[in-house]
Scaffold this active site. Structure first.
Site, PDB file in Angstrom:
ATOM      1  N   TYR A   1       0.827  -1.215   0.000  1.00  0.00           N
ATOM      2  CA  TYR A   1       0.000   0.000   0.000  1.00  0.00           C
ATOM      3  C   TYR A   1       0.865   1.272   0.000  1.00  0.00           C
TER       4      TYR A   1
ATOM      5  N   ASN B   1       7.841 -10.099  -1.492  1.00  0.00           N
ATOM      6  CA  ASN B   1       7.477 -11.518  -1.661  1.00  0.00           C
ATOM      7  C   ASN B   1       5.995 -11.694  -2.008  1.00  0.00           C
TER       8      ASN B   1
ATOM      9  N   ASP C   1      11.843 -12.849  -0.942  1.00  0.00           N
ATOM     10  CA  ASP C   1      11.525 -12.802   0.480  1.00  0.00           C
ATOM     11  C   ASP C   1      12.762 -12.290   1.207  1.00  0.00           C
TER      12      ASP C   1
ATOM     13  N   LYS D   1       1.889  -6.394   9.297  1.00  0.00           N
ATOM     14  CA  LYS D   1       1.435  -5.184  10.001  1.00  0.00           C
ATOM     15  C   LYS D   1       0.100  -5.303  10.725  1.00  0.00           C
TER      16      LYS D   1
ATOM     17  N   SER E   1       6.149   3.483  13.172  1.00  0.00           N
ATOM     18  CA  SER E   1       4.730   3.756  13.381  1.00  0.00           C
ATOM     19  C   SER E   1       4.531   4.557  14.658  1.00  0.00           C
TER      20      SER E   1
ATOM     21  N   TYR F   1       3.243  -6.698  17.188  1.00  0.00           N
ATOM     22  CA  TYR F   1       3.538  -5.837  16.030  1.00  0.00           C
ATOM     23  C   TYR F   1       4.264  -4.575  16.486  1.00  0.00           C
TER      24      TYR F   1
ATOM     25  N   LYS G   1       8.341  -2.941  15.883  1.00  0.00           N
ATOM     26  CA  LYS G   1       8.768  -1.586  15.480  1.00  0.00           C
ATOM     27  C   LYS G   1       9.740  -1.014  16.504  1.00  0.00           C
TER      28      LYS G   1
ATOM     29  N   ASN H   1      -1.800   7.718  10.836  1.00  0.00           N
ATOM     30  CA  ASN H   1      -2.749   6.758  10.235  1.00  0.00           C
ATOM     31  C   ASN H   1      -2.878   6.982   8.729  1.00  0.00           C
TER      32      ASN H   1
ATOM     33  N   LEU I   1     -10.096   1.527  10.556  1.00  0.00           N
ATOM     34  CA  LEU I   1     -11.377   2.213  10.387  1.00  0.00           C
ATOM     35  C   LEU I   1     -11.720   2.560   8.935  1.00  0.00           C
TER      36      LEU I   1
ATOM     37  N   ARG J   1      -7.793  10.238  15.840  1.00  0.00           N
ATOM     38  CA  ARG J   1      -6.546   9.823  15.186  1.00  0.00           C
ATOM     39  C   ARG J   1      -6.114  10.858  14.167  1.00  0.00           C
TER      40      ARG J   1
HETATM   41  P1  NAD Z   1       1.500  -3.619   3.095  1.00  0.00           P
HETATM   42  O1  NAD Z   1       1.226  -4.943   3.728  1.00  0.00           O
HETATM   43  O2  NAD Z   1       0.563  -3.129   2.070  1.00  0.00           O
HETATM   44  O3  NAD Z   1       2.977  -3.611   2.474  1.00  0.00           O
HETATM   45  C1  NAD Z   1       4.035  -4.370   3.009  1.00  0.00           C
HETATM   46  C2  NAD Z   1       4.648  -5.176   1.875  1.00  0.00           C
HETATM   47  O4  NAD Z   1       5.726  -5.959   2.398  1.00  0.00           O
HETATM   48  C3  NAD Z   1       3.654  -6.131   1.237  1.00  0.00           C
HETATM   49  O5  NAD Z   1       3.619  -5.898  -0.165  1.00  0.00           O
HETATM   50  C4  NAD Z   1       4.205  -7.515   1.572  1.00  0.00           C
HETATM   51  O6  NAD Z   1       3.962  -8.437   0.517  1.00  0.00           O
HETATM   52  C5  NAD Z   1       5.682  -7.239   1.791  1.00  0.00           C
HETATM   53  N1  NAD Z   1       6.388  -8.154   2.694  1.00  0.00           N
HETATM   54  C6  NAD Z   1       6.043  -8.527   3.941  1.00  0.00           C
HETATM   55  N2  NAD Z   1       6.975  -9.373   4.435  1.00  0.00           N
HETATM   56  C7  NAD Z   1       7.930  -9.512   3.487  1.00  0.00           C
HETATM   57  C8  NAD Z   1       9.151 -10.241   3.401  1.00  0.00           C
HETATM   58  N3  NAD Z   1       9.575 -11.056   4.390  1.00  0.00           N
HETATM   59  N4  NAD Z   1       9.890 -10.163   2.260  1.00  0.00           N
HETATM   60  C9  NAD Z   1       9.470  -9.379   1.237  1.00  0.00           C
HETATM   61  N5  NAD Z   1       8.340  -8.671   1.254  1.00  0.00           N
HETATM   62  C10 NAD Z   1       7.574  -8.736   2.376  1.00  0.00           C
HETATM   63  O7  NAD Z   1       1.646  -2.562   4.292  1.00  0.00           O
HETATM   64  P2  NAD Z   1       1.748  -0.987   4.243  1.00  0.00           P
HETATM   65  O8  NAD Z   1       0.517  -0.435   4.857  1.00  0.00           O
HETATM   66  O9  NAD Z   1       2.175  -0.525   2.909  1.00  0.00           O
HETATM   67  O10 NAD Z   1       2.915  -0.759   5.306  1.00  0.00           O
HETATM   68  C11 NAD Z   1       4.269  -0.630   4.911  1.00  0.00           C
HETATM   69  C12 NAD Z   1       5.130  -0.481   6.148  1.00  0.00           C
HETATM   70  O11 NAD Z   1       4.681   0.653   6.900  1.00  0.00           O
HETATM   71  C13 NAD Z   1       5.062  -1.671   7.104  1.00  0.00           C
HETATM   72  O12 NAD Z   1       6.341  -1.886   7.640  1.00  0.00           O
HETATM   73  C14 NAD Z   1       4.095  -1.203   8.170  1.00  0.00           C
HETATM   74  O13 NAD Z   1       4.335  -1.831   9.412  1.00  0.00           O
HETATM   75  C15 NAD Z   1       4.420   0.284   8.236  1.00  0.00           C
HETATM   76  N6  NAD Z   1       3.302   1.082   8.760  1.00  0.00           N
HETATM   77  C16 NAD Z   1       2.082   0.983   8.168  1.00  0.00           C
HETATM   78  C17 NAD Z   1       1.018   1.710   8.684  1.00  0.00           C
HETATM   79  C18 NAD Z   1      -0.351   1.602   8.064  1.00  0.00           C
HETATM   80  O14 NAD Z   1      -1.332   1.974   8.705  1.00  0.00           O
HETATM   81  N7  NAD Z   1      -0.509   1.137   6.836  1.00  0.00           N
HETATM   82  C19 NAD Z   1       1.200   2.541   9.796  1.00  0.00           C
HETATM   83  C20 NAD Z   1       2.475   2.626  10.359  1.00  0.00           C
HETATM   84  C21 NAD Z   1       3.527   1.882   9.827  1.00  0.00           C
HETATM   85  C1  UD1 Z   2      -4.165   0.668  14.491  1.00  0.00           C
HETATM   86  C2  UD1 Z   2      -3.235  -0.202  15.288  1.00  0.00           C
HETATM   87  C3  UD1 Z   2      -1.858   0.439  15.294  1.00  0.00           C
HETATM   88  C4  UD1 Z   2      -1.361   0.663  13.879  1.00  0.00           C
HETATM   89  C5  UD1 Z   2      -2.379   1.506  13.117  1.00  0.00           C
HETATM   90  C6  UD1 Z   2      -1.972   1.612  11.676  1.00  0.00           C
HETATM   91  C7  UD1 Z   2      -4.656  -1.366  16.917  1.00  0.00           C
HETATM   92  C8  UD1 Z   2      -5.012  -1.495  18.358  1.00  0.00           C
HETATM   93  N1  UD1 Z   2      -3.766  -0.391  16.620  1.00  0.00           N
HETATM   94  O1  UD1 Z   2      -4.225   1.911  15.128  1.00  0.00           O
HETATM   95  O2  UD1 Z   2      -0.933  -0.379  15.983  1.00  0.00           O
HETATM   96  O3  UD1 Z   2      -0.107   1.326  13.887  1.00  0.00           O
HETATM   97  O4  UD1 Z   2      -3.663   0.869  13.181  1.00  0.00           O
HETATM   98  O5  UD1 Z   2      -2.762   2.514  10.995  1.00  0.00           O
HETATM   99  O6  UD1 Z   2      -5.119  -2.107  16.068  1.00  0.00           O
HETATM  100  N2  UD1 Z   2     -12.382   2.107  15.034  1.00  0.00           N
HETATM  101  C9  UD1 Z   2     -13.746   1.912  15.145  1.00  0.00           C
HETATM  102  N3  UD1 Z   2     -14.312   0.915  14.421  1.00  0.00           N
HETATM  103  C10 UD1 Z   2     -13.598   0.105  13.594  1.00  0.00           C
HETATM  104  C11 UD1 Z   2     -12.208   0.298  13.488  1.00  0.00           C
HETATM  105  C12 UD1 Z   2     -11.635   1.305  14.226  1.00  0.00           C
HETATM  106  O7  UD1 Z   2     -14.434   2.627  15.875  1.00  0.00           O
HETATM  107  O8  UD1 Z   2     -14.186  -0.814  12.970  1.00  0.00           O
HETATM  108  C13 UD1 Z   2     -11.770   3.234  15.768  1.00  0.00           C
HETATM  109  C14 UD1 Z   2     -10.649   2.852  16.708  1.00  0.00           C
HETATM  110  O9  UD1 Z   2     -11.144   2.567  17.988  1.00  0.00           O
HETATM  111  C15 UD1 Z   2      -9.784   4.125  16.659  1.00  0.00           C
HETATM  112  C16 UD1 Z   2      -9.976   4.660  15.236  1.00  0.00           C
HETATM  113  O10 UD1 Z   2     -11.193   4.074  14.784  1.00  0.00           O
HETATM  114  O11 UD1 Z   2     -10.284   5.078  17.559  1.00  0.00           O
HETATM  115  C17 UD1 Z   2      -8.867   4.277  14.286  1.00  0.00           C
HETATM  116  O12 UD1 Z   2      -8.654   2.862  14.345  1.00  0.00           O
HETATM  117  P1  UD1 Z   2      -7.618   2.127  13.354  1.00  0.00           P
HETATM  118  O13 UD1 Z   2      -7.870   2.555  11.957  1.00  0.00           O
HETATM  119  O14 UD1 Z   2      -7.662   0.663  13.654  1.00  0.00           O
HETATM  120  O15 UD1 Z   2      -6.198   2.738  13.757  1.00  0.00           O
HETATM  121  P2  UD1 Z   2      -5.469   2.838  15.192  1.00  0.00           P
HETATM  122  O16 UD1 Z   2      -6.328   2.366  16.280  1.00  0.00           O
HETATM  123  O17 UD1 Z   2      -4.932   4.205  15.303  1.00  0.00           O
END
Ligand code: NAD
Ligand code: UD1
Length: 337
Positions: free
Chosen positions: A12, A33, A59, A85, A125, A149, A153, A179, A200, A231
Site C-alpha cells: 500500500y 514476496n 523474500d 502489520k 509507526s 507488532y 517496530k 494513520n 477504520l 486519530r
Molecule cells: P502492506 O502490507 O501493504 O505492504 C508491506 C509489503 O511488504 C507487502 O507488499 C508484503 O507483501 C511485503 N512483505 C512482507 N513481508 C515480506 C518479506 N519477508 N519479504 C518481502 N516482502 C515482504 O503494508 P503498508 O501499509 O504498505 O505498510 C508498509 C510499512 O509501513 C510496514 O512496515 C508497516 O508496518 C508500516 N506502517 C504501516 C502503517 C499503516 O497503517 N498502513 C502505519 C504505520 C507503519
Molecule cells: C491501528 C493499530 C496500530 C497501527 C495503526 C496503523 C490497533 C489497536 N492499533 O491503530 O498499531 O499502527 O492501526 O494505521 O489495532 N475504530 C472503530 N471501528 C472500527 C475500526 C476502528 O471505531 O471498525 C476506531 C478505533 O477505535 C480508533 C480509530 O477508529 O479510535 C482508528 O482505528 P484504526 O484505523 O484501527 O487505527 P489505530 O487504532 O490508530
C-alpha cells in the site's frame, strides 16, 4: 540518477512512494514476496509514471536473494517497508511476526553492509508512542508497545539505532507514520484488504459499498470532543512525499534521526464516518460498540520536526482522503465487473 531499493514496494504505502520516486527521477528496484500485495501493482506504477521499476519477487528472509539484487544493481539507498502489520494477527502469531519483521531487517542490514550501501529509511509507526504519552506525540518521547507488532517496530528502531552508532558511515532515518489512508487519485493503487478490515477507513469503505452492514464505533465514552477515538489520518500521497524528502535528507547526513509523518490534526471516528458519507453520497449506518482492547483515546503528531528538518507539511484534507479512497474502491469494482 540514484538507485533506490524499495522493500515492500508493491504494498500500500510502498507503491505510492515508488510512483513519487520515479517521478522525482530515481531509478527504483522493488523487492517484495507478494505475501500482502499483487504483481499487477508494478504494471500500474509503470502506467502512472511511464517508467517501469525493476521487480524481484524476493523474500527478505532469503539473504542470498537479497544479495543477488545488490549484485545486479548499484543500490545507493533503501526504503524499507517490507513487514507484516496486522496488530490482531501479531497477537495470535507472535513468532511469525518477530521472525518476519526482525530477520528481514537484520538480513537487509547485513547485505547493505557487504555491499557498502549506507542509507536506509525505515517505516516505523506512531504505535511506538504506546499508552503513556500525552498528545501531541513528539519524537523525543519514550517508546513502548502494547502488542507484538508494536514491539517489532520498537525493536527494529533500536537495532537500526545501535547499528548506526557502531557504523558511523550509516545514515538511518526512522519515519513514524500516523494513520495512512486514501489512495492515489488515479484510482489505480490503494488499499483494499482481504476479509473484514481491522482499520477504520477500509472498514467504512466496505460499509459504503454495502459489503458490511454498519460501522462498529469502538466506544463513545472517551475523553474526546464527541467521545469517540481521535486519530491523525494522513493521505498516503502526502506520506509518500514525506519519504522523498526524507530520502534526500538521509543522503545528506549520517547517524540516526527520527521524524513523525502526520498532519498534526486529529479527527474522531464520527467525523471520519461523516466525511466518508459525503464522499460516497449516502449516509453510512453505525452502531456504538464497546471499546476495542488496547486502543488509546487520542493520537496525533507533533509535526514541528518534520517541518524543520524535511520542510514537510501535509496538503490535503480528510474530505480528499475519503474521496480518493472511495474513488479507488469504485475503480476496483468497475475492474472486477
Ligand atoms: P502492506 O502490507 O501493504 O505492504 C508491506 C509489503 O511488504 C507487502 O507488499 C508484503 O507483501 C511485503 N512483505 C512482507 N513481508 C515480506 C518479506 N519477508 N519479504 C518481502 N516482502 C515482504 O503494508 P503498508 O501499509 O504498505 O505498510 C508498509 C510499512 O509501513 C510496514 O512496515 C508497516 O508496518 C508500516 N506502517 C504501516 C502503517 C499503516 O497503517 N498502513 C502505519 C504505520 C507503519
Ligand atoms: C491501528 C493499530 C496500530 C497501527 C495503526 C496503523 C490497533 C489497536 N492499533 O491503530 O498499531 O499502527 O492501526 O494505521 O489495532 N475504530 C472503530 N471501528 C472500527 C475500526 C476502528 O471505531 O471498525 C476506531 C478505533 O477505535 C480508533 C480509530 O477508529 O479510535 C482508528 O482505528 P484504526 O484505523 O484501527 O487505527 P489505530 O487504532 O490508530
Amino acid at each position: 540518477m540514484k538507485t533506490i531499493l524499495v522493500t515492500g514496494g508493491t504494498g500500500y504505502i510502498g507503491s505510492h512512494v515508488c510512483v513519487q520516486l520515479l517521478d522525482a527521477g530515481y531509478h527504483v528496484v522493488i523487492a517484495d514476496n507478494l505475501i500482502n500485495s499483487k504483481r499487477e501493482v508494478v504494471d500500474y506504477i509503470a502506467q502512472m509514471t511511464g517508467k517501469t521499476p525493476d521487480f524481484y519477487q524476493t523474500d527478505l528472509l532469503d539473504a542470498d536473494g537479497l544479495r543477488a539484487i545488490f549484485r545486479a544493481h548499484p543500490i545507493d539507498g533503501v526504503i524499507h517497508f517490507a513487514g507484516l502489520k496486522a496488530v490482531g494477527e501479531s497477537v495470535e502469531q507472535p513468532l511469525r511476526y518477530y521472525t518476519n519483521n526482525l530477520t528481514s531487517t537484520l538480513n537487509l542490514l547485513a547485505v547493505m553492509q557487504e555491499a557498502g550501501c549506507t542509507v536506509i529509511v525505515f517505516s516505523s509507526s506512531a504505535t511506538v508512542y504506546g499508552e503513556n504519552n500525552a498528545v501531541p506525540f513528539h519524537e523525543g518521547m519514550p517508546v513502548s508497545a502494547t502488542n507484538p507488532y508494536g514491539y517489532t517496530k520498537v525493536v527494529q528502531e533500536r537495532m537500526l539505532t545501535d547499528i548506526a552508532a557502531a557504523q558511523p558511515e550509516l545514515s538511518v532515518l526512522l519515519l513514524r507514520y500516523f494513520n495512512p489512508v486514501g489512495a492515489h487519485p488515479s484510482g489505480l493503487i490503494g488499499e483494499n484488504p482481504n476479509g473484514i478490515p481491522n482499520n477504520l477507513m477500509p472498514y467504512v469503505a466496505k460499509v459504503a459499498t454495502g459489503e458490511l452492514p454498519h460501522v462498529n464505533v469502538f466506544g463513545n465514552d472517551y475523553d474526546t470532543p464527541d467521545g469517540t477515538g481521535v486519530r491523525d489520518y494522513i493521505h498516503v500521497c502526502d506520506l509518500a512525499r514525506g519519504h522523498v524528502l526524507g530520502l534526500q535528507y538521509a543522503f545528506g547526513r549520517t547517524g540516526t534521526d527520527i521524524v513523525n509523518l502526520g498532519t498534526g490534526h486529529g479527527s474522531s471516528v464520527l467525523e471520519l464516518i461523516h466525511a466518508f458519507s459525503q464522499a460516497c453520497g449516502h449516509d453510512l449506518p453505525y452502531v456504538i460498540a464497546p471499546r476495542r482492547a488496547g486502543d488509546i483515546a487520542e493520537c496525533w503528531a507533533d509535526t514541528k520536526k518534520a517541518k524543520e528538518v524535511l520542510g514537510f507539511t501535509t496538503q490535503v484534507t480528510l474530505a480528499d482522503m475519503c474521496r480518493d479512497s472511495w474513488n479507488f474502491i469504485c475503480h476496483q469494482r468497475e475492474q472486477a465487473h
